[in-house]
Scaffold this motif. Structure first.
Motif, PDB file in Angstrom:
ATOM      1  N   TYR A 105       0.955  -1.253  -0.018  1.00 44.35           N
ATOM      2  CA  TYR A 105      -0.172  -0.235  -0.051  1.00 44.35           C
ATOM      3  C   TYR A 105       0.868   1.229  -0.020  1.00 44.35           C
ATOM      4  O   TYR A 105       1.779   1.222   0.957  1.00 44.35           O
ATOM      5  CB  TYR A 105      -0.810   0.049   1.176  1.00 44.35           C
ATOM      6  N   TYR A 133      -2.841   6.375   3.913  1.00 43.55           N
ATOM      7  CA  TYR A 133      -2.829   5.462   2.644  1.00 43.55           C
ATOM      8  C   TYR A 133      -3.444   6.324   1.359  1.00 43.55           C
ATOM      9  O   TYR A 133      -4.482   6.838   1.616  1.00 43.55           O
ATOM     10  CB  TYR A 133      -4.003   4.121   2.809  1.00 43.55           C
ATOM     11  N   THR A 134      -2.652   6.342   0.272  1.00 47.98           N
ATOM     12  CA  THR A 134      -2.854   7.221  -0.522  1.00 47.98           C
ATOM     13  C   THR A 134      -3.600   6.683  -1.987  1.00 47.98           C
ATOM     14  O   THR A 134      -4.106   7.136  -2.727  1.00 47.98           O
ATOM     15  CB  THR A 134      -1.772   7.913  -1.243  1.00 47.98           C
ATOM     16  N   ASP A 135      -3.571   5.226  -1.923  1.00 44.24           N
ATOM     17  CA  ASP A 135      -4.078   4.513  -3.194  1.00 44.24           C
ATOM     18  C   ASP A 135      -4.595   3.129  -2.695  1.00 44.24           C
ATOM     19  O   ASP A 135      -4.074   2.198  -2.896  1.00 44.24           O
ATOM     20  CB  ASP A 135      -3.050   4.491  -4.185  1.00 44.24           C
ATOM     21  N   GLY A 136      -5.795   3.172  -1.913  1.00 44.84           N
ATOM     22  CA  GLY A 136      -6.350   1.855  -1.429  1.00 44.84           C
ATOM     23  C   GLY A 136      -5.778   1.762   0.157  1.00 44.84           C
ATOM     24  O   GLY A 136      -4.660   2.344   0.274  1.00 44.84           O
ATOM     25  N   ARG A 143      -8.208   5.756   6.549  1.00 45.15           N
ATOM     26  CA  ARG A 143      -7.366   6.419   5.693  1.00 45.15           C
ATOM     27  C   ARG A 143      -6.079   6.682   6.297  1.00 45.15           C
ATOM     28  O   ARG A 143      -4.918   6.659   5.838  1.00 45.15           O
ATOM     29  CB  ARG A 143      -7.960   7.495   4.880  1.00 45.15           C
TER      30      ARG A 143
END
Length: 151
Positions: A105, A133-136, A143
């Motif tokens: 991640y 978390y920036t992409d999933g 988040r």
């Protein structure tokens, strides 16, 4: 070499030996770039109680190794905070942690709350880490997750 060749040779060797550390010190990479120096900025204390500055990787789950940060690229590190981008490799522990799969991640890492390190009162250590978390993100995670760091 003059009238005392042995004394002259010993003197030249001694002078060369003394000059060698001076040349090495000026040619050495800076501690900030190597990740081993800490100067006046806080450090990040790893699982082996080693203070680090700008590490390239960091183990979050010292006991079982099921969460680690890798490919860390630090954009900021000063007396109050530090920021990096990297990958959080996290074991999904399905059906259990021994049989689980590590998934990656993308994260932004923020370190803050520097405090005096009890093990070495001459150093300050970051005591809190936030992962965004920036992409999933992993199932069940917010988040942004915030952790108190050991010291």
């Amino acid at each position: 070499m003059g009238t005392h060749p042995m004394r002259t040779a010993v003197t030249l060797c001694a002078a060369a030996a003394l000059a060698l550390p001076l040349g090495t010190a000026t040619a050495a990479p800076s501690a900030e770039r190597t990740g081993h120096g800490h100067g006046r900025n806080p450090v990040l204390v790893d699982c082996l109680w080693k203070p680090e500055v700008r590490p390239g990787a960091f183990l979050l789950a010292c006991g079982d190794g099921n969460s680690r940060l890798e490919s860390l690229r630090w954009s900021h590190w000063n007396s109050k905070s530090a920021v990096a981008r990297g990958i959080n490799w996290l074991n999904d522990c399905k059906p259990d942690c021994a049989s689980g799969t590590f998934r990656s991640y993308a994260v932004i890492i923020r370190l803050d709350q520097p405090r005096t390190w009890e093990k070495d009162p001459d150093l300050k250590q970051f005591t809190r880490m936030s992962l965004t978390y920036t992409d999933g993100r992993p199932e069940g995670y917010a988040r942004t997750e915030t952790y108190d760091l050991w010291g």
